[in-house]
Design a protein around this motif. Sequence first.
Motif, PDB file in Angstrom:
ATOM      1  N   GLN A 117       0.784  -1.230   0.000  1.00 16.61           N
ATOM      2  CA  GLN A 117       0.000   0.000   0.000  1.00 16.61           C
ATOM      3  C   GLN A 117       0.816   1.281   0.000  1.00 16.61           C
ATOM      4  OE1 GLN A 117      -2.798  -1.026   3.355  1.00 16.61           O
ATOM      5  NE2 GLN A 117      -3.851   0.686   2.371  1.00 16.61           N
ATOM      6  N   HIS A 118       2.027   1.217   0.534  1.00 14.11           N
ATOM      7  CA  HIS A 118       2.763   2.460   0.750  1.00 14.11           C
ATOM      8  C   HIS A 118       4.142   2.408   0.112  1.00 14.11           C
ATOM      9  CE1 HIS A 118      -0.346   3.783   3.527  1.00 14.11           C
ATOM     10  NE2 HIS A 118      -0.390   2.519   3.925  1.00 14.11           N
ATOM     11  N   PRO A 119       4.185   2.781  -1.180  1.00 11.69           N
ATOM     12  CA  PRO A 119       5.453   2.728  -1.903  1.00 11.69           C
ATOM     13  C   PRO A 119       6.569   3.480  -1.179  1.00 11.69           C
ATOM     14  CG  PRO A 119       3.651   3.212  -3.403  1.00 11.69           C
ATOM     15  CD  PRO A 119       3.081   3.244  -2.026  1.00 11.69           C
ATOM     16  N   ASP A 120       6.190   4.517  -0.390  1.00 18.53           N
ATOM     17  CA  ASP A 120       7.226   5.291   0.305  1.00 18.53           C
ATOM     18  C   ASP A 120       7.896   4.488   1.423  1.00 18.53           C
ATOM     19  OD1 ASP A 120       4.620   5.402   1.374  1.00 18.53           O
ATOM     20  OD2 ASP A 120       5.234   6.980   2.755  1.00 18.53           O
ATOM     21  N   LEU A 121       7.246   3.421   1.854  1.00 20.99           N
ATOM     22  CA  LEU A 121       7.804   2.585   2.918  1.00 20.99           C
ATOM     23  C   LEU A 121       8.680   1.462   2.368  1.00 20.99           C
ATOM     24  CD1 LEU A 121       5.182   1.653   5.663  1.00 20.99           C
ATOM     25  CD2 LEU A 121       7.500   2.471   6.017  1.00 20.99           C
ATOM     26  N   ARG A 122       8.578   1.204   1.065  1.00 23.53           N
ATOM     27  CA  ARG A 122       9.198  -0.004   0.527  1.00 23.53           C
ATOM     28  C   ARG A 122      10.691  -0.066   0.735  1.00 23.53           C
ATOM     29  NH1 ARG A 122       5.620  -0.961  -4.977  1.00 23.53           N
ATOM     30  NH2 ARG A 122       3.682  -1.040  -3.791  1.00 23.53           N
ATOM     31  N   ALA A 123      11.375   1.031   0.407  1.00 21.34           N
ATOM     32  CA  ALA A 123      12.828   1.023   0.536  1.00 21.34           C
ATOM     33  C   ALA A 123      13.219   0.730   1.981  1.00 21.34           C
ATOM     34  CB  ALA A 123      13.395   2.367   0.078  1.00 21.34           C
ATOM     35  N   ALA A 124      12.515   1.351   2.924  1.00 20.97           N
ATOM     36  CA  ALA A 124      12.841   1.146   4.340  1.00 20.97           C
ATOM     37  C   ALA A 124      12.544  -0.283   4.771  1.00 20.97           C
ATOM     38  CB  ALA A 124      12.059   2.133   5.190  1.00 20.97           C
ATOM     39  N   LEU A 125      11.420  -0.832   4.329  1.00 20.83           N
ATOM     40  CA  LEU A 125      11.073  -2.206   4.704  1.00 20.83           C
ATOM     41  C   LEU A 125      12.050  -3.202   4.100  1.00 20.83           C
ATOM     42  CD1 LEU A 125       7.169  -2.275   4.459  1.00 20.83           C
ATOM     43  CD2 LEU A 125       8.570  -2.400   6.518  1.00 20.83           C
ATOM     44  N   ARG A 126      12.449  -2.934   2.857  1.00 15.07           N
ATOM     45  CA  ARG A 126      13.438  -3.814   2.228  1.00 15.07           C
ATOM     46  C   ARG A 126      14.701  -3.857   3.050  1.00 15.07           C
ATOM     47  NH1 ARG A 126      13.491  -2.200  -4.026  1.00 15.07           N
ATOM     48  NH2 ARG A 126      11.372  -2.908  -4.371  1.00 15.07           N
ATOM     49  N   GLU A 127      15.143  -2.679   3.454  1.00  8.23           N
ATOM     50  CA  GLU A 127      16.413  -2.591   4.167  1.00  8.23           C
ATOM     51  C   GLU A 127      16.313  -3.206   5.556  1.00  8.23           C
ATOM     52  OE1 GLU A 127      19.145   0.946   5.811  1.00  8.23           O
ATOM     53  OE2 GLU A 127      17.916   1.433   4.059  1.00  8.23           O
ATOM     54  N   THR A 128      15.204  -2.960   6.249  1.00  6.25           N
ATOM     55  CA  THR A 128      15.139  -3.373   7.658  1.00  6.25           C
ATOM     56  C   THR A 128      14.561  -4.770   7.850  1.00  6.25           C
ATOM     57  OG1 THR A 128      12.965  -2.369   7.952  1.00  6.25           O
ATOM     58  CG2 THR A 128      14.869  -1.008   8.467  1.00  6.25           C
ATOM     59  N   VAL A 129      13.673  -5.197   6.959  1.00  2.73           N
ATOM     60  CA  VAL A 129      12.977  -6.468   7.188  1.00  2.73           C
ATOM     61  C   VAL A 129      13.395  -7.544   6.191  1.00  2.73           C
ATOM     62  CG1 VAL A 129      10.723  -7.584   7.374  1.00  2.73           C
ATOM     63  CG2 VAL A 129      11.003  -5.228   8.143  1.00  2.73           C
ATOM     64  N   ILE A 130      13.491  -7.173   4.914  1.00  2.30           N
ATOM     65  CA  ILE A 130      13.687  -8.191   3.884  1.00  2.30           C
ATOM     66  C   ILE A 130      15.171  -8.496   3.640  1.00  2.30           C
ATOM     67  CG2 ILE A 130      13.199  -8.802   1.474  1.00  2.30           C
ATOM     68  CD1 ILE A 130      10.767  -6.767   1.772  1.00  2.30           C
ATOM     69  N   ALA A 131      15.968  -7.447   3.476  1.00  2.00           N
ATOM     70  CA  ALA A 131      17.383  -7.663   3.142  1.00  2.00           C
ATOM     71  C   ALA A 131      18.120  -8.533   4.168  1.00  2.00           C
ATOM     72  CB  ALA A 131      18.102  -6.315   2.949  1.00  2.00           C
ATOM     73  N   PRO A 132      17.913  -8.336   5.481  1.00  2.96           N
ATOM     74  CA  PRO A 132      18.638  -9.192   6.438  1.00  2.96           C
ATOM     75  C   PRO A 132      18.266 -10.671   6.305  1.00  2.96           C
ATOM     76  CG  PRO A 132      17.725  -7.255   7.542  1.00  2.96           C
ATOM     77  CD  PRO A 132      17.155  -7.288   6.159  1.00  2.96           C
ATOM     78  N   GLU A 133      17.004 -10.958   5.973  1.00  4.74           N
ATOM     79  CA  GLU A 133      16.593 -12.355   5.803  1.00  4.74           C
ATOM     80  C   GLU A 133      17.235 -12.946   4.562  1.00  4.74           C
ATOM     81  OE1 GLU A 133      15.300 -13.566   8.201  1.00  4.74           O
ATOM     82  OE2 GLU A 133      13.790 -12.291   9.129  1.00  4.74           O
TER      83      GLU A 133
END
Lengths: 200, 200
Positions: A117-133
């Motif tokens: 829903q929130h394209p502005d959050l994507r970069a942050a979520l990628r970095e904090t939630v997805i990339a480490p996994e």
Amino acid sequence: MSTQAATAAARRSKITPERETELYDAVLRLLREGGYDSVTMEGVAALTKCGKATLYRQWGTKPRLVTAALARRRCVVFGGIDTGTLAGDLREAARVAASHHERDAGLMEAVAQAYIQHPDLRAALRETVIAPEIASIDAIVARAVERGEVEAGNPAADLVAPAFLGMLRIERICEERFTDTSAMRAFVDAVLLPALRATG
Amino acid sequence: MSTQAATAAARRSKITPERETELYDAVLRLLREGGYDSVTMEGVAALTKCGKATLYRQWGTKPRLVTAALARRRCVVFGGIDTGTLAGDLREAARVAASHHERDAGLMEAVAQAYIQHPDLRAALRETVIAPEIASIDAIVARAVERGEVEAGNPAADLVAPAFLGMLRIERICEERFTDTSAMRAFVDAVLLPALRATG
């Protein structure tokens, strides 16, 4: 320093690490229970008896507050896995994923919702939630290459992390097909391990 | 039949198939452009110069109207594929997925958003959008088993469809890793085909 700035600095310094944890916990609780839309500065302020002005001063916007809360959580699900074998590591990842999913399905759902829903959050979520996994699963495969279990240059190596996370995302969509929590284990045994050993 | 019911039936019968197509197209256009939340009975009525009362009478609720529009669309992406070989079929599915993604990313995004946000829509979306795609990929694998390309009972067989759709979902999340549209092709060649041939 102006009186105003000095006052702001003094107020900011009042946020102790314990207080910060309490605030982040409130954010995650709202996320888990009602999704991203249910997180509001007002709601977090009310839950923690924190001034709304303090929240705005410290984090500026809701996306920044949510991202900070998710980043601080630091629960990289696949981070600590190191059993000594590729099969052991991937099976442990499958086991952890299943139990984590059950335990924190609400939060994962909220993150997925916010992502879409929130394209502005994507970069942050990628970095904090997805990339480490992704990095954790990549590390599992890299160690297997080092040990000689997987041939260097096996074209499946780069695809393991996204395939694993993709399967995890789709699992609930296809839930009538996967009636127990062993779908990820079956995926590891029947798809990933054979693919990783297919060459060489 | 009461006068009221007779009037309702007469009104309903005024919706010709052409008119219905026009209404569904308007729904899909709104979905594509602004996501599920941007679809409103008012918006569809305004776009098509159709009375709002007609929409409510015919479809009852927005979820039912959206589901009907998606079901009528009948564009099963992987439906017509039959190249004669397993590798050919799965590579064609990868190619079609990439081009479809590009062409209709907005609609797919809206469907994913609706799926996550509106639990009441899930069953309908599964039936109209997801199940036919899964069935098409299952059919590709089943034909390969019939031809003897894949051993009957290969444990990967049941996992191909969800793994394929999962990889497709995750592809954009990991887009920095997949800079071209060949990620699905690589997944087919390096993961799915080796796994399907791994036993036997």
